[in-house]
Design an enzyme around this catalytic site. Sequence first.
Site, mmCIF file in Angstrom:
data_model
loop_
_atom_site.group_PDB
_atom_site.id
_atom_site.type_symbol
_atom_site.label_atom_id
_atom_site.label_comp_id
_atom_site.label_asym_id
_atom_site.label_seq_id
_atom_site.Cartn_x
_atom_site.Cartn_y
_atom_site.Cartn_z
ATOM 1 N N GLU A 160 4.012 7.360 -9.492
ATOM 2 C CA GLU A 160 4.707 8.529 -8.948
ATOM 3 C C GLU A 160 6.094 8.741 -9.553
ATOM 4 O OE1 GLU A 160 4.641 8.122 -4.680
ATOM 5 O OE2 GLU A 160 2.489 8.412 -4.560
ATOM 6 N N GLU A 357 -4.135 6.033 -4.561
ATOM 7 C CA GLU A 357 -3.616 5.915 -3.193
ATOM 8 C C GLU A 357 -4.154 7.077 -2.364
ATOM 9 O OE1 GLU A 357 0.673 5.775 -2.643
ATOM 10 O OE2 GLU A 357 0.874 4.422 -4.352
HETATM 11 O O1 IFM Z 1 4.243 4.075 0.647
HETATM 12 C C1 IFM Z 1 4.163 5.087 -0.309
HETATM 13 C C2 IFM Z 1 3.901 4.501 -1.675
HETATM 14 O O2 IFM Z 1 4.864 3.582 -2.040
HETATM 15 C C3 IFM Z 1 3.881 5.594 -2.714
HETATM 16 N N1 IFM Z 1 2.993 6.660 -2.332
HETATM 17 C C4 IFM Z 1 3.089 7.182 -1.004
HETATM 18 C C5 IFM Z 1 3.063 6.054 0.013
HETATM 19 C C6 IFM Z 1 3.179 6.625 1.436
HETATM 20 O O3 IFM Z 1 4.386 7.291 1.582
#
Ligand code: IFM
Length: 449
Positions: A160, A357
């Site tokens: 990210e 994710e």
């Molecule tokens: O916890 C975060 C992660 O570190 C990066 N993506 C989003 C998740 C939830 O906010």
Amino acid sequence: MTLGFPDGFRWGTATAAYQIEGSTTADGRGPSIWDTFTVRSGLATGDPACDHYRRYREDVRLLSELGVPYYRFSVAWSRVMPDGRTVEPRGLAFYDRLVDTLLEHGITPMVTLYHWDLPEALQAEGGWPNRELADNFADYALTVHKALGDRVRQWTTINEPFCAAFIGYGNGDHAPGIQDEGAALVAGHNLLLAHGKAAQALRSDGGEQEVSIVLNFAPVLTDVDDAAHREAARKFDFLHNRFFLDPLLGRGYPPELLADLAHLGTLEPAIADGDLEIIAQPLDVLGVNYYAPARAMPLEDPEADSNCPLPGLRGMDVQPPRGELTSLGWEQRPECFTELLLWLQGHCDGLPLVIAENGAAFEDEVVEGRVHDKKRVQYFADHLAAVHAAIERGADVRGYMAWSLLDNFEWAMGYTQRFGLVHVDFETQERVLKDSALFYADVVARNGL
Ligand code: IFM
């Protein structure tokens, strides 16, 4: 009815170093920007988080009990190189032990090299707006690859970059807490450059690795279908979803995006000759993070204050989310996930996708040793069905990593938001499998829903 996933579909869980490890000064680890930012801002810190640095064997055993065959974790740069440059063998040895323990339990490790925890020493040299960090990052990537590359095949450079650049240097809600929109854009470009140089470094070291980057996407919705709303949505979409993606695909920054940001005067001068070629290293897969859509709207007074967190987008706002929300106030829209995956499939010319994710925070309670997290079970069921629908309609999705294995340190929100399949009592460090963990284990065992 069973929704079956393709043979060989990679099922996993994901975590990140600063969110779980704790032990922030152990074995020579240097401070990262999250150590300094949290203390400076009076926020909860990443110590002890889930104390995973000391309890990793127990956590790997949990993974193995769940039968989830892939595990995505990140390496803390400041553990491996406390000053961003000099190797600390004890830090590297931790990841060596972790990889061996995973492999002993039949779990395939997937390494992310950067999940936001920049060594503070490199922030002192300007942080990501300093393009020299791209070379530091490539050296670090090569060092980790030399240590683990004989056993790790799946490598993600950066998680990210949007958050690292725009939230870290734009609105300043994340470390290093800087509010400078122009610098945030340069940070974004340098993170892409760092990815490209790291991808080259990983491949230069031999072996057969799969190289990826993980981007977070927010499909953009509007409540009104008129020209002003459509333009607000376009701007939001280009900055959120295409700033990082298009250069990675070899298309450079979209001209509309450069025009939207031209008034800040920083991005174009930061793009040196040859940068775009370095950034466009071939990707073996694209990591996709999806949680929720965003709702864009125009602002009548372009100078008015806005809730839009993106740098450079004056004259627009984001509307409050609708319908079913998670405890972070994020809108639950699984159908947007399907649409996103189908859009990516076309936009990326068939590049394989892995969901790196997806998950949700809800308020959980331990009752007689159990956590009946019905809402999270439903969230996973709906979003897995959405991934399945995208695959049925032609998206080449190769895997799914549930966020997250453990309740953990949720950045500026500290320990208030629980995303785990496994409940963690942060006082005692006791782990309890939630119902969602059992649900997910069942999905993995059946390779279907
Ligand atoms: O916890 C975060 C992660 O570190 C990066 N993506 C989003 C998740 C939830 O906010």
